[in-house]
Design a protein around this motif. Structure first.
Motif, short mmCIF file in Angstrom:
data_model
loop_
_atom_site.label_atom_id
_atom_site.label_comp_id
_atom_site.label_asym_id
_atom_site.label_seq_id
_atom_site.Cartn_x
_atom_site.Cartn_y
_atom_site.Cartn_z
N VAL A 76 0.86 -1.18 0.00
CA VAL A 76 0.00 0.00 0.00
C VAL A 76 0.89 1.23 0.00
CG1 VAL A 76 -1.69 1.32 1.31
CG2 VAL A 76 -1.90 -1.17 1.16
N GLN A 127 1.15 5.40 0.00
CA GLN A 127 0.43 6.62 0.32
C GLN A 127 1.27 7.82 -0.12
OE1 GLN A 127 -0.95 5.29 4.67
NE2 GLN A 127 -1.95 7.17 4.01
N CYS A 134 -4.12 6.90 -1.61
CA CYS A 134 -3.74 5.57 -1.15
C CYS A 134 -3.87 4.61 -2.32
CB CYS A 134 -4.68 5.18 0.00
SG CYS A 134 -4.46 3.50 0.62
N VAL A 145 -11.14 -0.08 2.36
CA VAL A 145 -10.06 0.85 2.71
C VAL A 145 -10.49 1.61 3.96
CG1 VAL A 145 -8.75 2.89 2.05
CG2 VAL A 145 -9.25 1.13 0.35
N TRP A 167 -9.34 4.62 6.74
CA TRP A 167 -8.46 5.76 6.98
C TRP A 167 -8.40 6.02 8.48
CZ3 TRP A 167 -5.49 8.32 3.44
CH2 TRP A 167 -5.77 8.07 2.08
N SER A 212 -8.87 7.99 -1.96
CA SER A 212 -8.33 9.28 -1.56
C SER A 212 -9.20 9.85 -0.45
CB SER A 212 -8.28 10.26 -2.75
OG SER A 212 -9.59 10.58 -3.17
N CYS A 262 -3.55 4.84 5.81
CA CYS A 262 -4.51 4.10 5.00
C CYS A 262 -4.27 2.61 5.22
CB CYS A 262 -4.30 4.46 3.53
SG CYS A 262 -5.12 3.38 2.36
N GLY A 319 -0.25 1.51 4.62
CA GLY A 319 0.76 2.34 4.00
C GLY A 319 1.63 2.99 5.07
N THR A 328 0.57 9.60 5.57
CA THR A 328 0.79 10.97 5.11
C THR A 328 0.84 11.85 6.36
OG1 THR A 328 -0.32 10.71 2.98
CG2 THR A 328 -0.19 12.93 3.88
#
Lengths: 114, 114
Positions: A4, A6, A23, A33, A35, A78, A94, A106, A109
């Motif tokens: 994954v 990001q 992602c 998915v 978040w 996203s 993610c 991931g 961010t």
């Protein structure tokens, strides 16, 4: 293998502006998915879980109006942080998974709000 | 709803010591249990997971964890820690019926002194 990605990895935005993060799932079909946000010195809070062909479910304290999510296919999602303020800073993670598979995360961010 | 608790916010040991990081969960059904590590300023790194079978699972870098249904626990252990093991460790649980919704513990910060 399943990965994954990001991006961006780090970003800075001005207070009151918006920031979109992405992602990408590689090597598997991301039917779901999730978040998450990790505020400074805190654990990971689930923001919302998106499952293909189902409505996106937001956790308490998080809304679609603030964190709109797109999950258009089995490899991409996203999320946008709208009207970001200081309390929105942190690491956004993610986690993507297929049907009956484990979740792959991931690297996140990292959002700084100035 | 599944919950997970990590009773120790901070653990400090010396290099070469053994360590146990505690994790307890609550959920009525079958679950996935995982441990992740987060080095300072970084994303999550997967260590190990348990779903069924042998209750002792081996992970990367000499870590292992033992599932106990009677104690509702999934403690992480390492026989001899290295300074590079200093990080925050997160225990996580997800219901087998919804593996993509992961609930994280509050994390245990492990400090390994030289």
């Amino acid at each position: 293998g399943a990965l994954v990605y990001q991006y961006p990895r780090r970003t800075i935005c001005k207070s009151g502006t918006s920031m979109r993060m992405e992602c990408q799932a590689v090597g598997f079909q991301a039917t779901s998915v999730a978040w998450y946000r990790q505020s400074p010195q805190k654990t990971f809070e689930l923001i919302a879980l998106s499952t293909v062909n189902s409505a996106i479910k937001y956790e308490q304290n998080f809304t679609q109006e603030k964190f709109p999510i797109s999950h258009p296919n089995l490899s991409f999602s996203s999320m946008t942080v709208l009207n970001a303020y200081l309390e929105d800073r942190g690491l956004y993670l993610c986690g993507a998974g297929g049907q009956n598979t484990e979740v792959f995360f991931g690297k996140g961010t990292r959002l700084t709000v100035v | 709803t599944q919950t997970v608790s990590q009773s120790d916010a901070h653990v400090t040991v010396f290099e070469g010591d053994s360590v146990e990081l505690r994790c307890n969960y609550s959920y009525g059904g079958s679950i996935y249990l995982s441990w992740y590590i987060q080095h300072h300023g970084r994303g999550l790194q997967f260590l190990l997971k348990y779903y069924s079978g042998n209750p002792v699972v081996q992970g990367v870098n000499g870590f292992k964890a033992e599932f106990s249904k009677s104690d509702s626990s999934f403690h992480l252990r390492k026989a001899s820690v290295h300074w590079s093991d200093s990080a925050v460790y997160f225990c996580a649980v997800s219901a087998s019926s919804n593996t993509n919704k992961v609930v994280f513990g509050t994390g245990t910060r492990l400090q390994v002194l030289p």
